[in-house]
Design an enzyme around this catalytic site. Structure first.
Site, PDB file in Angstrom:
ATOM      1  N   ARG A 157      24.670   7.771  36.736  1.00 34.10           N
ATOM      2  CA  ARG A 157      25.627   8.547  35.949  1.00 34.10           C
ATOM      3  C   ARG A 157      26.434   9.535  36.778  1.00 34.10           C
ATOM      4  O   ARG A 157      27.650   9.625  36.633  1.00 34.10           O
ATOM      5  CB  ARG A 157      24.917   9.354  34.843  1.00 34.10           C
ATOM      6  CG  ARG A 157      24.664   8.576  33.589  1.00 34.10           C
ATOM      7  CD  ARG A 157      23.397   9.075  32.939  1.00 34.10           C
ATOM      8  NE  ARG A 157      22.285   8.726  33.794  1.00 34.10           N
ATOM      9  CZ  ARG A 157      21.622   7.580  33.694  1.00 34.10           C
ATOM     10  NH1 ARG A 157      21.909   6.743  32.764  1.00 34.10           N
ATOM     11  NH2 ARG A 157      20.642   7.286  34.543  1.00 34.10           N
ATOM     12  N   THR A 158      25.749  10.310  37.611  1.00 32.12           N
ATOM     13  CA  THR A 158      26.468  11.397  38.279  1.00 32.12           C
ATOM     14  C   THR A 158      27.545  10.825  39.204  1.00 32.12           C
ATOM     15  O   THR A 158      28.706  11.217  39.147  1.00 32.12           O
ATOM     16  CB  THR A 158      25.484  12.303  39.040  1.00 32.12           C
ATOM     17  OG1 THR A 158      24.512  12.767  38.121  1.00 32.12           O
ATOM     18  CG2 THR A 158      26.196  13.486  39.658  1.00 32.12           C
ATOM     19  N   LYS A 190      21.365   7.853  61.526  1.00 32.03           N
ATOM     20  CA  LYS A 190      21.347   8.001  63.001  1.00 32.03           C
ATOM     21  C   LYS A 190      20.960   9.413  63.409  1.00 32.03           C
ATOM     22  O   LYS A 190      20.932   9.745  64.581  1.00 32.03           O
ATOM     23  CB  LYS A 190      22.735   7.712  63.568  1.00 32.03           C
ATOM     24  CG  LYS A 190      23.274   6.328  63.282  1.00 32.03           C
ATOM     25  CD  LYS A 190      24.676   6.235  63.893  1.00 32.03           C
ATOM     26  CE  LYS A 190      25.344   4.919  63.553  1.00 32.03           C
ATOM     27  NZ  LYS A 190      26.760   4.942  63.995  1.00 32.03           N
ATOM     28  N   HIS A 249      21.247  21.387  39.464  1.00 31.21           N
ATOM     29  CA  HIS A 249      22.145  20.267  39.164  1.00 31.21           C
ATOM     30  C   HIS A 249      23.267  20.799  38.262  1.00 31.21           C
ATOM     31  O   HIS A 249      23.312  20.530  37.065  1.00 31.21           O
ATOM     32  CB  HIS A 249      21.349  19.165  38.454  1.00 31.21           C
ATOM     33  CG  HIS A 249      22.033  17.843  38.367  1.00 31.21           C
ATOM     34  ND1 HIS A 249      23.391  17.672  38.571  1.00 31.21           N
ATOM     35  CD2 HIS A 249      21.539  16.606  38.085  1.00 31.21           C
ATOM     36  CE1 HIS A 249      23.683  16.384  38.417  1.00 31.21           C
ATOM     37  NE2 HIS A 249      22.590  15.728  38.125  1.00 31.21           N
TER      38      HIS A 249
HETATM   39  C1  NCD Z   1      19.040  13.788  36.554  1.00 28.75           C
HETATM   40  C2  NCD Z   1      18.903  14.167  38.012  1.00 28.75           C
HETATM   41  O1  NCD Z   1      19.392  13.432  38.887  1.00 28.75           O
HETATM   42  O2  NCD Z   1      18.363  15.219  38.247  1.00 28.75           O
HETATM   43  N1  NCD Z   1      19.852  12.669  36.365  1.00 28.75           N
HETATM   44  C3  NCD Z   1      21.189  12.843  36.205  1.00 28.75           C
HETATM   45  O3  NCD Z   1      21.882  13.269  37.104  1.00 28.75           O
HETATM   46  N2  NCD Z   1      21.708  12.607  35.000  1.00 28.75           N
HETATM   47  C4  NCD Z   1      17.736  13.680  35.849  1.00 28.75           C
HETATM   48  C5  NCD Z   1      16.664  12.794  36.425  1.00 28.75           C
HETATM   49  O4  NCD Z   1      16.839  12.154  37.453  1.00 28.75           O
HETATM   50  O5  NCD Z   1      15.612  12.749  35.796  1.00 28.75           O
END
Ligand code: NCD
Length: 306
Positions: free
Chosen positions: A51-52, A80, A129
């Site tokens: 998703r991200t 590397k 995040h």
């Molecule tokens: C999350 C993450 O990467 O922290 N995923 C995301 O970006 N939607 C949550 C997860 O990985 O559980």
């Protein structure tokens, strides 16, 4: 140079403005289709993502821009031995803005030291995040019409779940929010968050391991995956991974207007039978992720120009 490393890098006013821009993008996408013509976004992903990364890429395309990057550390010069600082400095020669995900907490802080372009933290280890939090704020605002006066249940891996940490920081800034922190003992929120954010600001919260007991109070239920990759040993993961599994039965005492969110990916913690419940909003949340990232790219590129 303005970057986004931590959700606290943005003021509440800026958060509110970005949410409004994202809503305007949803209503009038055509008006934004050429805002980033000729611009390039680099996605540097040293850790897995669906998703991200793809929402960042889709966001840039929908603004008229282009995308370059890599989706695993092994395919970059990190394999590397190149440092994060050198990689970011290099990519700044090719791209106008960078989104980076890294397994090490604090890696983006190292990245910005010599960065010549805006850098966005797309997740650093078990720490933060911020762009998932922007997604969550837009979702809550669209679902509830407000970001204040809500009872928010966060359930699952509150220790390693970086989305949880950023979301608590963000929602603590809006008045009247209360947190119910639902987890096994071993996966409670980190101490720094408890003392530096919740206690210090006198924010109402409770810690419990009982999801069903908390359920009737909740306006938002934010489910999370147990973060296998951050565990020191597999035995602990196996023991804790199925601590919470949300099923339609467990929702029987929930509010009619509850919103169930999850940053995804889901493993076992929400039964697929819940997906048909109108209160399940996690796939709508996925859609919101693209629009708020469009608003973020616009903001950072605008400020880089000034
Ligand atoms: C999350 C993450 O990467 O922290 N995923 C995301 O970006 N939607 C949550 C997860 O990985 O559980």
């Amino acid at each position: 140079m303005r970057h986004l490393i931590d959700i606290m890098d943005l003021s509440v006013k800026e958060l509110d403005e970005m949410i409004e821009v994202a809503k305007d993008i949803i209503a009038h996408p055509d008006q934004y289709a050429h805002k980033c013509d000729g611009k390039k976004l680099a996605t540097l992903f040293f850790e897995p993502s669906t998703r991200t990364r793809l929402s960042f890429e889709a966001a840039m395309y929908e603004l008229g821009g282009n995308v370059l990057g890599f989706s695993e550390a092994q395919s970059s010069s990190a394999a590397k031995g190149e440092s994060v600082a050198d990689t970011v400095r290099t990519v700044g020669a090719y791209a106008d803005i960078i989104a980076m995900r890294h397994p090490k907490e604090g890696a983006p802080v190292v990245g910005i030291r010599r960065s010549t372009v805006p850098l966005i933290n797309a997740g650093d280890g078990g720490h933060n995040h911020p762009t998932q939090t922007l997604t969550d704020l837009l979702t809550i605002s669209r679902e509830k019409g407000k970001l204040e006066g809500l009872t928010i249940g966060l359930c699952g891996d509150l220790k390693f779940g970086r989305t949880v940490h950023s979301l608590i920081n963000a929602m603590s800034r809006y008045p009247g929010n209360k947190f119910i922190l639902i987890s096994p003992d071993e996966l409670r929120i980190p101490e720094y968050l408890k003392y530096e954010t919740l206690e210090k600001q006198h924010i109402e919260y409770v810690e419990t391991d009982d999801l069903e007991d908390a359920m009737p109070q909740l306006d938002i239920l934010y489910m999370t995956r147990v973060q296998r990759e951050r565990f020191f040993n597999e035995q602990d993961y196996l023991r804790l991974k199925d601590s919470y599994i949300l099923t339609p039965e467990k929702l029987e005492n929930a509010k009619e207007d509850l919103s169930i969110l999850h940053p995804l990916p889901r493993v076992n913690e929400i039964s697929v039978a819940v997906d048909d419940d109108p209160r399940a909003r996690y796939f709508e949340q996925v859609r919101n992720g693209k629009f708020i990232r469009m608003a973020l790219i616009l903001k950072l590129l605008e400020e880089a120009k000034a």
